[in-house]
Enzyme design. Structure first.
Site, PDB file in Angstrom:
ATOM      1  N   HIS A 114     -89.396 -35.407 -41.577  1.00  0.00           N
ATOM      2  CA  HIS A 114     -89.310 -36.750 -42.156  1.00  0.00           C
ATOM      3  C   HIS A 114     -89.930 -37.818 -41.260  1.00  0.00           C
ATOM      4  O   HIS A 114     -89.612 -38.998 -41.383  1.00  0.00           O
ATOM      5  CB  HIS A 114     -87.843 -37.084 -42.484  1.00  0.00           C
ATOM      6  CG  HIS A 114     -87.308 -36.264 -43.627  1.00  0.00           C
ATOM      7  ND1 HIS A 114     -85.963 -36.096 -43.887  1.00  0.00           N
ATOM      8  CD2 HIS A 114     -87.965 -35.556 -44.588  1.00  0.00           C
ATOM      9  CE1 HIS A 114     -85.811 -35.323 -44.958  1.00  0.00           C
ATOM     10  NE2 HIS A 114     -87.007 -34.979 -45.401  1.00  0.00           N
ATOM     11  N   CYS A 125    -105.955 -49.501 -41.301  1.00  0.00           N
ATOM     12  CA  CYS A 125    -107.124 -49.010 -40.545  1.00  0.00           C
ATOM     13  C   CYS A 125    -106.939 -47.589 -40.021  1.00  0.00           C
ATOM     14  O   CYS A 125    -107.843 -47.034 -39.405  1.00  0.00           O
ATOM     15  CB  CYS A 125    -107.459 -49.968 -39.399  1.00  0.00           C
ATOM     16  SG  CYS A 125    -106.299 -49.883 -38.018  1.00  0.00           S
ATOM     17  N   CYS A 144    -106.222 -54.032 -36.170  1.00  0.00           N
ATOM     18  CA  CYS A 144    -106.620 -54.805 -37.364  1.00  0.00           C
ATOM     19  C   CYS A 144    -105.612 -55.888 -37.735  1.00  0.00           C
ATOM     20  O   CYS A 144    -105.847 -56.659 -38.667  1.00  0.00           O
ATOM     21  CB  CYS A 144    -106.834 -53.863 -38.551  1.00  0.00           C
ATOM     22  SG  CYS A 144    -105.281 -53.250 -39.244  1.00  0.00           S
ATOM     23  N   THR A 182     -76.597 -30.745 -41.892  1.00  0.00           N
ATOM     24  CA  THR A 182     -77.336 -31.338 -43.013  1.00  0.00           C
ATOM     25  C   THR A 182     -76.553 -31.144 -44.302  1.00  0.00           C
ATOM     26  O   THR A 182     -75.964 -30.081 -44.519  1.00  0.00           O
ATOM     27  CB  THR A 182     -78.770 -30.768 -43.150  1.00  0.00           C
ATOM     28  OG1 THR A 182     -79.385 -31.360 -44.312  1.00  0.00           O
ATOM     29  CG2 THR A 182     -78.807 -29.252 -43.246  1.00  0.00           C
ATOM     30  N   SER A 183     -76.563 -32.188 -45.146  1.00  0.00           N
ATOM     31  CA  SER A 183     -75.790 -32.136 -46.387  1.00  0.00           C
ATOM     32  C   SER A 183     -76.511 -31.327 -47.469  1.00  0.00           C
ATOM     33  O   SER A 183     -75.942 -31.075 -48.524  1.00  0.00           O
ATOM     34  CB  SER A 183     -75.517 -33.559 -46.887  1.00  0.00           C
ATOM     35  OG  SER A 183     -76.734 -34.241 -47.084  1.00  0.00           O
ATOM     36  N   ASN A 207     -71.519 -26.741 -39.919  1.00  0.00           N
ATOM     37  CA  ASN A 207     -71.186 -28.020 -40.547  1.00  0.00           C
ATOM     38  C   ASN A 207     -69.667 -28.029 -40.774  1.00  0.00           C
ATOM     39  O   ASN A 207     -69.137 -27.077 -41.339  1.00  0.00           O
ATOM     40  CB  ASN A 207     -71.929 -28.150 -41.899  1.00  0.00           C
ATOM     41  CG  ASN A 207     -71.925 -29.572 -42.425  1.00  0.00           C
ATOM     42  OD1 ASN A 207     -70.912 -30.266 -42.345  1.00  0.00           O
ATOM     43  ND2 ASN A 207     -73.045 -30.004 -42.986  1.00  0.00           N
ATOM     44  N   GLU A 209     -68.156 -29.496 -42.911  1.00  0.00           N
ATOM     45  CA  GLU A 209     -67.920 -29.566 -44.364  1.00  0.00           C
ATOM     46  C   GLU A 209     -68.815 -28.567 -45.092  1.00  0.00           C
ATOM     47  O   GLU A 209     -69.946 -28.331 -44.664  1.00  0.00           O
ATOM     48  CB  GLU A 209     -68.291 -30.963 -44.895  1.00  0.00           C
ATOM     49  CG  GLU A 209     -67.623 -32.128 -44.191  1.00  0.00           C
ATOM     50  CD  GLU A 209     -66.137 -32.200 -44.485  1.00  0.00           C
ATOM     51  OE1 GLU A 209     -65.729 -31.709 -45.557  1.00  0.00           O
ATOM     52  OE2 GLU A 209     -65.397 -32.709 -43.626  1.00  0.00           O
TER      53      GLU A 209
HETATM   54  P1  OAD Z   1     -76.523 -36.467 -44.258  1.00  0.00           P
HETATM   55  O1  OAD Z   1     -75.978 -37.744 -43.738  1.00  0.00           O
HETATM   56  O2  OAD Z   1     -76.812 -36.387 -45.714  1.00  0.00           O
HETATM   57  O3  OAD Z   1     -75.525 -35.279 -43.898  1.00  0.00           O
HETATM   58  C1  OAD Z   1     -74.988 -35.135 -42.610  1.00  0.00           C
HETATM   59  C2  OAD Z   1     -74.202 -33.825 -42.562  1.00  0.00           C
HETATM   60  O4  OAD Z   1     -73.757 -33.649 -41.213  1.00  0.00           O
HETATM   61  C3  OAD Z   1     -72.954 -33.781 -43.451  1.00  0.00           C
HETATM   62  O5  OAD Z   1     -72.987 -32.598 -44.234  1.00  0.00           O
HETATM   63  C4  OAD Z   1     -71.786 -33.745 -42.447  1.00  0.00           C
HETATM   64  O6  OAD Z   1     -70.701 -32.964 -42.909  1.00  0.00           O
HETATM   65  C5  OAD Z   1     -72.445 -33.117 -41.232  1.00  0.00           C
HETATM   66  N1  OAD Z   1     -71.834 -33.446 -39.919  1.00  0.00           N
HETATM   67  C6  OAD Z   1     -71.229 -34.587 -39.533  1.00  0.00           C
HETATM   68  N2  OAD Z   1     -70.851 -34.519 -38.241  1.00  0.00           N
HETATM   69  C7  OAD Z   1     -71.237 -33.295 -37.775  1.00  0.00           C
HETATM   70  C8  OAD Z   1     -71.148 -32.625 -36.510  1.00  0.00           C
HETATM   71  N3  OAD Z   1     -70.577 -33.192 -35.431  1.00  0.00           N
HETATM   72  N4  OAD Z   1     -71.652 -31.373 -36.409  1.00  0.00           N
HETATM   73  C9  OAD Z   1     -72.231 -30.783 -37.492  1.00  0.00           C
HETATM   74  N5  OAD Z   1     -72.355 -31.364 -38.693  1.00  0.00           N
HETATM   75  C10 OAD Z   1     -71.867 -32.614 -38.853  1.00  0.00           C
HETATM   76  O7  OAD Z   1     -77.816 -36.135 -43.363  1.00  0.00           O
HETATM   77  P2  OAD Z   1     -79.092 -35.222 -43.709  1.00  0.00           P
HETATM   78  O8  OAD Z   1     -78.703 -33.997 -44.436  1.00  0.00           O
HETATM   79  O9  OAD Z   1     -79.822 -35.071 -42.441  1.00  0.00           O
HETATM   80  O10 OAD Z   1     -84.126 -39.002 -44.771  1.00  0.00           O
HETATM   81  O11 OAD Z   1     -79.904 -36.163 -44.682  1.00  0.00           O
HETATM   82  C11 OAD Z   1     -81.157 -35.733 -45.153  1.00  0.00           C
HETATM   83  C12 OAD Z   1     -82.110 -36.894 -45.256  1.00  0.00           C
HETATM   84  O12 OAD Z   1     -81.523 -37.920 -46.055  1.00  0.00           O
HETATM   85  C13 OAD Z   1     -82.399 -37.576 -43.932  1.00  0.00           C
HETATM   86  O13 OAD Z   1     -83.427 -36.952 -43.197  1.00  0.00           O
HETATM   87  C14 OAD Z   1     -82.762 -38.965 -44.334  1.00  0.00           C
HETATM   88  C15 OAD Z   1     -81.801 -39.209 -45.465  1.00  0.00           C
HETATM   89  O14 OAD Z   1     -82.229 -40.080 -46.440  1.00  0.00           O
HETATM   90  C16 OAD Z   1     -84.996 -39.810 -44.103  1.00  0.00           C
HETATM   91  O15 OAD Z   1     -84.696 -40.488 -43.151  1.00  0.00           O
HETATM   92  C17 OAD Z   1     -86.368 -39.773 -44.615  1.00  0.00           C
END
Ligand code: OAD
Length: 237
Positions: A114, A125, A144, A182-183, A207, A209
């Site tokens: 990302h 430019c 530019c 990651t969610s 995760n 969750e």
């Molecule tokens: P999310 O905020 O959607 O999800 C974060 C995940 O991390 C959740 O499933 C939590 O349960 C988990 N979590 C929280 N604390 C944790 C810990 N200590 N150890 C392990 N897991 C934990 O984040 P992403 O899945 O990264 O896009 O979101 C995907 C994309 O959505 C991002 O890259 C971003 C956003 O819009 C851009 O910035 C382009």
């Protein structure tokens, strides 16, 4: 199942696929869930090309806030485990995070799906730069004088094809894929673990969750990233 079912020492080629939860223990807010960024900020106002075309200064206010916040965050022990793994096993980091913290921890093979908060590009430019100033004072391209654009994949943008191809190769070539924090709701990134699974890699989700993709994993570890990673690295680090 416990984390002890998975030891990095049993694998040769490991992909770590990370999301915002990886950096949560560094103090970087996640996007969704309690305290999530998209609860407080409407992405249509701050994180898409239309918003930038409408009002670049407004979009930069948000990104400078993020620069300040993230610039003050350091790698957590989980980032350090992943960086250290490079000394012991073929290791690739595929991250959705824009914070650059894996690189700060010392990881050298990092594919930023990302984009990156510290990377700048000028769509007028073609100029590019990397600056860690937090906040960025001069918002204009030195060549530019049009506005710099954060080199981030915003909502509605396509992923960088070259990066995506490298990531596909990494997913298809590993024998262990560990998805962390990651969610699994943002596509196409969310579907990448399925490639590793189809290529018969052992697949692990770290995760606290469950996620919509949890069912595809061989092992789900419901612990924070740093704790789970430290356990899996036993015997190597
Ligand atoms: P999310 O905020 O959607 O999800 C974060 C995940 O991390 C959740 O499933 C939590 O349960 C988990 N979590 C929280 N604390 C944790 C810990 N200590 N150890 C392990 N897991 C934990 O984040 P992403 O899945 O990264 O896009 O979101 C995907 C994309 O959505 C991002 O890259 C971003 C956003 O819009 C851009 O910035 C382009």
């Amino acid at each position: 199942m416990t984390t002890h079912d998975v030891r990095f020492s049993d694998y040769e080629n490991i992909v770590f696929f990370t999301g915002a939860g990886m950096s949560a223990e560094s103090g970087v807010p996640t996007y969704r869930g309690a305290g999530g960024i998209w609860k407080e900020y409407n992405f249509e106002e701050y994180a898409c090309q239309a918003a930038f075309d409408r009002d670049p200064e407004h979009v930069w206010e948000f990104h400078n806030y993020r620069r300040k916040l993230i610039g003050a965050c350091a790698p957590n022990p989980g980032h350090v485990v992943i960086a250290e793994m490079e000394k012991h096993r073929a290791t690739t980091v595929v991250t959705q995070n824009i914070d650059g913290i894996h690189q700060l921890a010392g990881s050298t093979t990092v594919h930023e799906l990302h984009g990156g908060l510290w990377r700048l590009r000028c769509d007028h430019c073609g100029n590019r730069d990397t600056r860690r100033d937090a906040p960025l004072e001069d918002l204009h391209c030195g060549a530019c004088h049009h506005y710099w654009r954060p080199d981030i994949v915003w909502f509605g943008d396509s992923l960088d094809r070259e990066v995506f191809d490298q990531v596909i190769k990494a997913m298809e070539g590993c024998d262990l894929m560990v998805a962390i924090g990651t969610s699994a709701v943002v596509y196409p990134a969310a579907q990448l673990p399925i490639l590793a699974k189809a290529s018969r890699a052992r697949c692990v989700e770290i995760n606290p969750e469950p996620t919509p993709l949890s069912d595809i994993y061989d092992v789900c570890v419901r612990k924070p990233a740093s704790e789970a990673l430290a356990e899996m690295a036993q015997g190597l680090l």
